[in-house]
Design a protein around this motif. Structure first.
Motif, PDB file in Angstrom:
ATOM      1  N   SER A   8       1.061  -1.103  -0.178  1.00 30.91           N
ATOM      2  CA  SER A   8       0.206  -0.122   0.029  1.00 30.91           C
ATOM      3  C   SER A   8       0.921   1.005   0.044  1.00 30.91           C
ATOM      4  CB  SER A   8      -0.779  -0.156   1.376  1.00 30.91           C
ATOM      5  OG  SER A   8      -0.126   0.414   2.485  1.00 30.91           O
ATOM      6  N   GLU A   9       0.472   2.565  -0.301  1.00 28.79           N
ATOM      7  CA  GLU A   9       1.057   3.569  -0.334  1.00 28.79           C
ATOM      8  C   GLU A   9       1.498   3.787   0.955  1.00 28.79           C
ATOM      9  OE1 GLU A   9      -2.757   4.739   1.429  1.00 28.79           O
ATOM     10  OE2 GLU A   9      -2.051   3.461  -0.380  1.00 28.79           O
ATOM     11  N   CYS A  10       1.114   3.573   2.146  1.00 26.05           N
ATOM     12  CA  CYS A  10       1.174   3.632   3.568  1.00 26.05           C
ATOM     13  C   CYS A  10       2.764   2.844   3.751  1.00 26.05           C
ATOM     14  CB  CYS A  10       0.185   3.128   4.545  1.00 26.05           C
ATOM     15  SG  CYS A  10       0.604   3.644   6.365  1.00 26.05           S
ATOM     16  N   ASN A  11       2.682   1.563   3.542  1.00 27.41           N
ATOM     17  CA  ASN A  11       3.633   0.928   4.009  1.00 27.41           C
ATOM     18  C   ASN A  11       5.253   1.172   2.820  1.00 27.41           C
ATOM     19  OD1 ASN A  11       3.038  -1.095   1.740  1.00 27.41           O
ATOM     20  ND2 ASN A  11       1.997  -2.182   3.217  1.00 27.41           N
ATOM     21  N   ALA A  12       4.793   1.543   1.675  1.00 24.05           N
ATOM     22  CA  ALA A  12       5.772   2.012   0.902  1.00 24.05           C
ATOM     23  C   ALA A  12       6.517   3.145   1.483  1.00 24.05           C
ATOM     24  CB  ALA A  12       5.218   2.336  -0.549  1.00 24.05           C
ATOM     25  N   ALA A  13       5.599   4.141   1.990  1.00 26.33           N
ATOM     26  CA  ALA A  13       6.264   5.402   2.584  1.00 26.33           C
ATOM     27  C   ALA A  13       7.063   4.970   3.907  1.00 26.33           C
ATOM     28  CB  ALA A  13       5.187   6.238   3.058  1.00 26.33           C
ATOM     29  N   LEU A  14       6.425   4.034   4.842  1.00 20.67           N
ATOM     30  CA  LEU A  14       7.216   3.469   5.983  1.00 20.67           C
ATOM     31  C   LEU A  14       8.566   2.895   5.463  1.00 20.67           C
ATOM     32  CD1 LEU A  14       4.343   1.652   8.000  1.00 20.67           C
ATOM     33  CD2 LEU A  14       5.957   3.727   8.729  1.00 20.67           C
ATOM     34  N   GLU A  15       8.701   1.985   4.348  1.00 19.73           N
ATOM     35  CA  GLU A  15       9.862   1.583   4.006  1.00 19.73           C
ATOM     36  C   GLU A  15      10.942   2.435   3.777  1.00 19.73           C
ATOM     37  OE1 GLU A  15      11.664  -1.894   0.899  1.00 19.73           O
ATOM     38  OE2 GLU A  15       9.597  -1.287   0.816  1.00 19.73           O
ATOM     39  N   PHE A  16      10.663   3.506   2.972  1.00 19.36           N
ATOM     40  CA  PHE A  16      11.376   4.616   2.393  1.00 19.36           C
ATOM     41  C   PHE A  16      11.935   5.529   3.837  1.00 19.36           C
ATOM     42  CE2 PHE A  16      12.266   8.939   0.997  1.00 19.36           C
ATOM     43  CZ  PHE A  16      13.340   8.759  -0.181  1.00 19.36           C
TER      44      PHE A  16
END
Length: 292
Positions: free
Chosen positions: A148-156
């Motif tokens: 999701s866009e949320c966990n993609a942002a978390l990873e970055f």
């Protein structure tokens, strides 16, 4: 004591033992060599630019709700941009030139998309201080739920920017949480909103079990806070987050903004007191503060 409940002013809140110990990373990031140019030449550039930029005096920065059609809305937006440029950007040119080369935020903030809850506005985050993502009901899905866009942002934020703090901010009168609380379990919906807010189902179940005797509005208020803690727990399902939290390199925080009374509650997840598994998860919080 984990998750015990007390009655407080016609609403319920979760009370946990107060642990004054905190996990604080001592890491400091050196000033990158490529930013030396900004230090040396920034003042000359600022002087040069300031000579060319007229003062934007007497600008009307009224509320957009008072503006008329699209032309007025974008006209107001232009005025606000020029105010920012002339009164903020030009006065802090060295800082913004450095930011144009790299960012080193200390925080990642996950907040609701609600137009009334802007973290930069209510908490004063300045450019470069917080990497942000906003979604309906400020939810963080479990890792097993997929991309999701949320966990993609978390990873970055965690693996690339190496933030030291993640702050999940909920708020009063959250329509996303109200939607979650209204969903009937046996009714299938094709709504994108319904599918997203079901990431908070565990918080909903805990709320129903703890507040069955309360009104619906009181249940929603309870769930607004419970869902924040569930999101903090959900973050521990990501190995690269759990590892850094366990090693004391990353701290997970919750925040709750009540815009009716303009108060803010802040707390930190106590990693050592948390249990995370498929069958049963529990949490402990510490370092609670109430700002009013």
């Amino acid at each position: 004591m984990v998750g015990s409940l007390v009655h407080w002013d016609t609403s319920w809140r979760t009370v946990f033992p107060n642990n004054s110990s905190s996990v604080v990373s001592s890491r400091t990031r050196p000033w990158p060599k490529f930013m030396n140019w900004a230090r040396i030449d920034g003042c000359h550039a600022a002087a040069s630019f300031k000579e060319k930029q007229p003062e934007n005096k007497g600008i009307d920065v009224r509320n957009m709700a008072e503006a008329g059609g699209d032309h007025d809305l974008f006209g107001l937006m232009k005025q606000r941009f020029l105010t920012f440029k002339n009164h903020t950007y030009m006065k802090e040119l060295e800082h913004f030139q450095a930011l144009s080369k790299a960012q080193y935020p200390k925080f990642m903030v996950i907040a609701c998309a609600d137009s009334r809850v802007c973290p930069s506005n209510i908490l004063g985050f300045q450019p470069g201080e917080a990497f942000m993502i906003r979604n309906i009901a400020n939810l963080v899905p479990l890792m097993k739920n997929g991309p999701s866009e949320c966990n993609a942002a978390l990873e970055f934020a965690v693996t690339t920017l190496e933030v030291e703090n993640i702050l999940v901010i909920g708020h009063s009168s959250c329509a996303g949480i109200e939607n979650l609380m209204k969903i009937q379990e046996d009714v299938e919906s094709r709504s994108f909103i319904h599918k997203w807010v079901t990431n908070g189902n565990v918080a909903k179940l805990r709320t129903k079990a703890a507040t069955a005797h309360l009104s619906f509005s009181q249940q929603c208020r309870f769930c607004e806070k419970e869902s924040i803690n569930q999101s903090l727990l959900n973050m521990l399902s990501y190995p690269w987050i759990e590892d850094k939290v366990r090693r004391g390199l990353l701290s997970l925080h919750g925040g709750y903004y009540n815009f009716s009374s303009c108060t803010f509650e802040k707390w930190t997840l106590d990693f050592n007191g948390c249990t995370v598994n498929e069958e049963n998860s529990s949490y402990v919080i510490k370092e609670e503060e109430f700002w009013s």
